[in-house]
Design an enzyme around this catalytic site. Structure first.
Site, PDB file in Angstrom:
ATOM      1  N   LYS A  62      20.622 -33.500 -26.576  1.00 12.88           N
ATOM      2  CA  LYS A  62      19.863 -32.692 -27.524  1.00 12.88           C
ATOM      3  C   LYS A  62      20.376 -31.265 -27.653  1.00 12.88           C
ATOM      4  CE  LYS A  62      16.911 -35.873 -28.754  1.00 12.88           C
ATOM      5  NZ  LYS A  62      16.878 -36.402 -30.124  1.00 12.88           N
ATOM      6  N   ASP A  63      21.269 -30.853 -26.766  1.00 10.68           N
ATOM      7  CA  ASP A  63      21.905 -29.538 -26.950  1.00 10.68           C
ATOM      8  C   ASP A  63      22.607 -29.478 -28.304  1.00 10.68           C
ATOM      9  OD1 ASP A  63      21.081 -28.996 -24.384  1.00 10.68           O
ATOM     10  OD2 ASP A  63      23.089 -28.681 -23.561  1.00 10.68           O
TER      11      ASP A  63
END
Length: 359
Positions: A62-63
Site C-alpha cells: 500500500k505504500d
C-alpha cells in the site's frame, strides 16, 4: 522456464540496488525483490515467484497506492502545502499515507473499521496520524468508514479524501511501477499473475500492464477470501450476490466492484476462492520452509498461485504479491487461543504448531 530458474539460482545471495541514493522515504518505494518460492516451485514444476512488497519502506504494497494518490492530488492542484489527507482504510493504506504525509508535511486523518488489529492502530498513531475507529458497517450504510472519511474531508479547507477504492490513481501507480517491475524481473516470461484484491488497484494496474506487454498471453486471475463476492461475480459472468461470511484476512475481499477493479475486471481470466484453512496452513508452511514471516493475505496469494500453477500445468511462471509481513497481526496469527476461537488450529499441520507461541 529454465532460463528464469537459472537466473534465480545463479546469484542466490545477490540483490540489485539502485546505483545512487534515493530521495527520502518516497524514493524508497517500489523496486522490491521478486522472490522465487523454492519448495513450491519444485513441488508444482512451475516457477512460483512473489513480489516482496513487505520490503517497501512502510512495510506493505500500500505504500505504492499512498504515494500514487497523493502525487495525483498534488499534480491536479487539489492538495497544497500544509494540507490534510483523509482516508477510510482497513490499515495498510493508512500506514502508507501516514508515512508519506510525514515525509511531505501533510496532516493525516484515518477512519477505519474497529475490527482491525491493535498493532495497525497503534502504528498509525505512532506515525502521527489521527485515527478514528468506527463500527464496521456495510458500504451502503452512510456510517461506513469510507463515507465518514469523505464527509470529514469535505468539511475542511485544503483537504482531500484520497478515496483509495474508487480513485483510479491507485490502479495507475501499479500500472506504472509494479507491472513493469514484474515484467522485467521475469524477463518478460510471466504466464500468469494472481492476487487478492481490496481496492482492486494492485490487480487491475499490474494485470493491465502484463496483458499489454504480453499481447494478451499472460493470464490474470483474482484470488478471493471467504466473505467476498468477487469470486462469484467473476465466475457467474457478472452477477453480484449479497455479502455473507467473514475471513481472518484483513484489507482484502469486497462486497462490490470498485472503480479501480472496474478498469480491468472484464479482462480477468478467472478467479479462485481460497478458504481460511488453506491460508493459515500456508502462512505457517512459508515460515517453516522459506523463512518468510507473512500476513494472511500474502499467504492466501501464495495458495492461489500454487492452485493456479496446478491448473495451468508444469513449466509455467506464476507471479503473485506478498502484501505485507506478519508483524502487524502476530498477536492473532500466532496465538493458540485466537486460532482456536476461529476454528483454525486444526488446519495447521502438527509439526508447524510449534510456531504458535502466543497464548
Amino acid at each position: 522456464m529454465q532460463s528464469i530458474c537459472a537466473a534465480f539460482k545463479a546469484r542466490p545471495f545477490a540483490r540489485a540496488f539502485t546505483s545512487r541514493s534515493v530521495d527520502g522515504f518516497v524514493g524508497g518505494i517500489g523496486n522490491t525483490p521478486l522472490i522465487r518460492l523454492q519448495k513450491l516451485s519444485e513441488q508444482t514444476g512451475c516457477e512460483i515467484v512473489a513480489k516482496s512488497e513487505l520490503q517497501n519502506p512502510g512495510g506493505s504494497v500500500k505504500d505504492r497506492a499512498a504515494l500514487g494518490v497523493i502525487r495525483d492530488a498534488e499534480k491536479r492542484g487539489l492538495l497544497k502545502a500544509g494540507g490534510t489527507v483523509v482516508e477510510g482504510t482497513a490499515g495498510n493504506t493508512g500506514i502508507g499515507l501516514a508515512h508519506v504525509c510525514r515525509a511531505r508535511g501533510y496532516r493525516c486523518v484515518i477512519f477505519m473499521p474497529n475490527t482491525q488489529s491493535q498493532e495497525k492502530i497503534d502504528l498509525l498513531r505512532m506515525l502521527g496520524a489521527e485515527v478514528y475507529p468506527v463500527p464496521a458497517v456495510p458500504y451502503e450504510n452512510p456510517k461506513n468508514y469510507n463515507h465518514q472519511a469523505r464527509d470529514y474531508a469535505k468539511s475542511l479547507p485544503n483537504a482531500i479524501w484520497t478515496d483509495q477504492f474508487d480513485n483510479t490513481a491507485n490502479a495507475e501507480v501499479h500500472y506504472r511501477t509494479t507491472g513493469p517491475e514484474i515484467w522485467a524481473q521475469t524477463q518478460g516470461k510471466v504466464d500468469a499473475f494472481i492476487c487478492s484484491t481490496g481496492t482492486g488497484g494492485t490487480l487491475a494496474g499490474t494485470g493491465r500492464l502484463l496483458k499489454e506487454k504480453s499481447d494478451g498471453k499472460t493470464q490474470v486471475w483474482l484470488a478471493d477470501p471467504p466473505g467476498s463476492v468477487l469470486y462469484s461475480y467473476i465466475t457467474s459472468g457478472g452477477k453480484l450476490t449479497e455479502r455473507t461470511g467473514s475471513s481472518i484476512t484483513e484489507g482484502i475481499g469486497q462486497g462490490r466492484v470498485t472503480n479501480n477493479l472496474a478498469t480491468f475486471v472484464d479482462n480477468l481470466d478467472g478467479a479462485l476462492h481460497i478458504p481460511d484453512e488453506k491460508s493459515i496452513a500456508m502462512l505457517y508452511d512459508l515460515l517453516d520452509t522459506e523463512g518468510l514471516y507473512l500476513g494472511a493475505s500474502s499467504a492466501l496469494n501464495v495458495v492461489a498461485a500454487v492452485e493456479l500453477a496446478k491448473k495451468l500445468g508444469p513449466g509455467k511462471t506464476i507471479a503473485t504479491i506478498l502484501c505485507d509481513g506478519a508483524y502487524r497481526y502476530q498477536s492473532r496469527l500466532f496465538s493458540k487461543n485466537w486460532l482456536q476461537s476461529k476454528g483454525l488450529e486444526s488446519a495447521i499441520p502438527e509439526h508447524l504448531k510449534k510456531y504458535a507461541v502466543l497464548v
